[in-house]
Design an enzyme around this catalytic site. Structure first.
Site, PDB file in Angstrom:
ATOM      1  N   ASN A  51      48.659  60.804   1.776  1.00  0.00           N
ATOM      2  CA  ASN A  51      48.139  59.968   2.910  1.00  0.00           C
ATOM      3  C   ASN A  51      49.408  58.760   2.859  1.00  0.00           C
ATOM      4  O   ASN A  51      49.265  57.817   2.114  1.00  0.00           O
ATOM      5  CB  ASN A  51      46.855  59.413   2.783  1.00  0.00           C
ATOM      6  CG  ASN A  51      46.341  58.039   3.533  1.00  0.00           C
ATOM      7  OD1 ASN A  51      47.076  58.098   4.534  1.00  0.00           O
ATOM      8  ND2 ASN A  51      45.323  57.603   2.930  1.00  0.00           N
ATOM      9  N   LYS A  61      49.476  56.431   4.800  1.00  0.00           N
ATOM     10  CA  LYS A  61      48.816  55.129   5.320  1.00  0.00           C
ATOM     11  C   LYS A  61      50.062  54.600   6.507  1.00  0.00           C
ATOM     12  O   LYS A  61      50.514  55.051   7.145  1.00  0.00           O
ATOM     13  CB  LYS A  61      48.479  54.040   4.247  1.00  0.00           C
ATOM     14  CG  LYS A  61      47.718  54.829   3.151  1.00  0.00           C
ATOM     15  CD  LYS A  61      47.140  53.746   1.974  1.00  0.00           C
ATOM     16  CE  LYS A  61      46.555  54.484   0.894  1.00  0.00           C
ATOM     17  NZ  LYS A  61      45.513  53.601   0.094  1.00  0.00           N
ATOM     18  N   HIS A  71      38.419  57.743   5.259  1.00  0.00           N
ATOM     19  CA  HIS A  71      39.206  57.105   4.132  1.00  0.00           C
ATOM     20  C   HIS A  71      38.430  55.715   3.813  1.00  0.00           C
ATOM     21  O   HIS A  71      38.280  55.104   4.849  1.00  0.00           O
ATOM     22  CB  HIS A  71      40.539  57.051   4.595  1.00  0.00           C
ATOM     23  CG  HIS A  71      41.309  56.418   3.377  1.00  0.00           C
ATOM     24  ND1 HIS A  71      41.524  55.298   2.985  1.00  0.00           N
ATOM     25  CD2 HIS A  71      42.038  57.088   2.448  1.00  0.00           C
ATOM     26  CE1 HIS A  71      42.264  54.989   1.746  1.00  0.00           C
ATOM     27  NE2 HIS A  71      42.812  56.339   1.382  1.00  0.00           N
ATOM     28  N   GLU A  85      39.750  52.963   3.446  1.00  0.00           N
ATOM     29  CA  GLU A  85      40.227  51.703   4.345  1.00  0.00           C
ATOM     30  C   GLU A  85      39.457  51.807   5.576  1.00  0.00           C
ATOM     31  O   GLU A  85      39.296  50.892   6.264  1.00  0.00           O
ATOM     32  CB  GLU A  85      41.704  51.792   4.310  1.00  0.00           C
ATOM     33  CG  GLU A  85      42.223  51.481   3.088  1.00  0.00           C
ATOM     34  CD  GLU A  85      43.358  52.069   2.481  1.00  0.00           C
ATOM     35  OE1 GLU A  85      44.283  52.595   3.395  1.00  0.00           O
ATOM     36  OE2 GLU A  85      43.627  52.207   1.120  1.00  0.00           O
ATOM     37  N   GLU A 135      37.263  59.641  -3.664  1.00  0.00           N
ATOM     38  CA  GLU A 135      38.043  58.478  -3.806  1.00  0.00           C
ATOM     39  C   GLU A 135      37.398  57.176  -4.190  1.00  0.00           C
ATOM     40  O   GLU A 135      36.857  56.781  -3.357  1.00  0.00           O
ATOM     41  CB  GLU A 135      38.966  58.366  -2.493  1.00  0.00           C
ATOM     42  CG  GLU A 135      40.045  59.349  -2.207  1.00  0.00           C
ATOM     43  CD  GLU A 135      41.060  58.918  -1.519  1.00  0.00           C
ATOM     44  OE1 GLU A 135      42.201  59.126  -2.029  1.00  0.00           O
ATOM     45  OE2 GLU A 135      40.864  58.387  -0.419  1.00  0.00           O
ATOM     46  N   GLY A 168      44.850  52.154  -5.057  1.00  0.00           N
ATOM     47  CA  GLY A 168      45.919  51.143  -4.777  1.00  0.00           C
ATOM     48  C   GLY A 168      45.750  50.109  -5.931  1.00  0.00           C
ATOM     49  O   GLY A 168      46.397  49.335  -6.003  1.00  0.00           O
ATOM     50  N   SER A 218      45.064  56.035  -7.196  1.00  0.00           N
ATOM     51  CA  SER A 218      46.126  55.695  -8.329  1.00  0.00           C
ATOM     52  C   SER A 218      46.549  57.066  -8.918  1.00  0.00           C
ATOM     53  O   SER A 218      47.029  57.026 -10.250  1.00  0.00           O
ATOM     54  CB  SER A 218      45.449  54.826  -9.186  1.00  0.00           C
ATOM     55  OG  SER A 218      45.148  53.409  -8.500  1.00  0.00           O
TER      56      SER A 218
HETATM   57  P1  PGA Z   1      46.570  55.197  -4.002  1.00  0.00           P
HETATM   58  O1  PGA Z   1      45.791  55.620  -2.475  1.00  0.00           O
HETATM   59  O2  PGA Z   1      46.978  56.610  -4.568  1.00  0.00           O
HETATM   60  O3  PGA Z   1      47.505  54.259  -3.539  1.00  0.00           O
HETATM   61  O4  PGA Z   1      45.769  54.826  -4.858  1.00  0.00           O
HETATM   62  C1  PGA Z   1      44.916  56.647  -2.619  1.00  0.00           C
HETATM   63  C2  PGA Z   1      44.326  56.957  -1.188  1.00  0.00           C
HETATM   64  O5  PGA Z   1      44.050  55.987  -0.678  1.00  0.00           O
HETATM   65  O6  PGA Z   1      44.337  58.176  -0.715  1.00  0.00           O
END
Ligand code: PGA
Length: 250
Positions: free
Chosen positions: A10, A12, A96, A98, A168, A174, A214
């Protein structure tokens, strides 16, 4: 039964047109060695058409990060399922964390998006996961269960066969705090239990459940070796071809 293994990334809100092109070039150079594993990327929608064209004929599959559930209308700033299809994408990332927590998407809206994905022939990757406070309160499984029950309302067994779930944990996204393979495996098993309860054993066994949060080249192997972790959804580490390929080859 062997399930599909999907290495997904992803992007983003990252990458200009030139950066997107360079990243895909790097991925195309390494993707041939992936064997049975599938690769799926979610660029920002403004790059969809170009990325789809660049990936044509390769093993890389492409999806959008988000869409609204209506076909068209006065919804400034949104894109529709038909626009995603028209750009040539086959997949759609839905809910997601976010989208849930920065943009306030509710399970009701998410359910509408899942239904729209099937209506317009897009394959949904549905994200679920608990907040840190839920994790600390021991409510991870309960939160995931509730999200599945609400988000999958009205989705048929036939449709479920096309579904991909991504677990997730929000506290791992993140933050550099990856869930241990044991924690992730345990939640993935509980997700299968819910799918069995809502659908059938067959569907619970069939649906790929990805882990996200992560994931890096050096921790991917420990996760991917678990029997109920069928792939990953990568954020930060998918923005460079070598690190995303490092994960894919883990
Ligand atoms: P990250 O994000 O690997 O940067 O932790 C994962 C995601 O948001 O799908």
């Amino acid at each position: 039964m062997s399930r599909r293994v999907i290495i997904s990334g992803n992007w983003k809100m990252y990458n200009t047109t030139a950066e997107a092109k360079e990243l895909v070039e790097g991925l195309l150079a390494g993707v041939k060695d992936l064997g049975e594993k599938e690769m799926l990327i979610f660029p920002p929608s403004i790059h969809l058409k170009e990325v789809v064209a660049q990936c044509e004929g390769s093993k890389i599959q492409v999806g959008a990060q988000n869409m609204y559930f209506k076909e068209e209308g006065a919804f400034t700033g949104e894109i529709s399922p038909t626009m995603v299809k028209d750009a040539g994408a086959d997949y759609i990332l839905i809910a997601h964390s976010e989208r849930r927590h920065v943009f306030g998407e509710t399970d009701e809206l998410i359910n509408d998006k899942v239904k729209a994905a099937f209506l317009y022939d897009l394959k949904p990757v549905l994200c679920i996961g608990e907040l840190l406070e839920d994790y600390e309160a021991g409510k991870s499984k309960e939160v995931c269960r509730n999200q599945l029950v609400e988000d999958l309302k009205g989705i048929s067994a036939e449709q479920m066969k096309q579904m991909v779930i991504a677990y997730e944990p929000v506290w791992a996204i993140g933050t550099g705090k990856v869930a241990t393979p044991e924690i992730a495996e345990s939640i993935h098993m509980s997700i299968r239990e819910v799918l069995k309860e809502l659908y059938s054993e067959e569907i619970a066994e069939l649906v790929p459940v990805l882990y996200g949060g992560s994931v890096k080249p050096d921790n991917a192997a420990g996760l991917l070796v678990k029997p109920n972790i069928d792939g990953v959804l990568v954020g930060g580490a998918c923005l460079k071809a070598d690190s995303f390929l490092g994960i894919a080859n883990a």
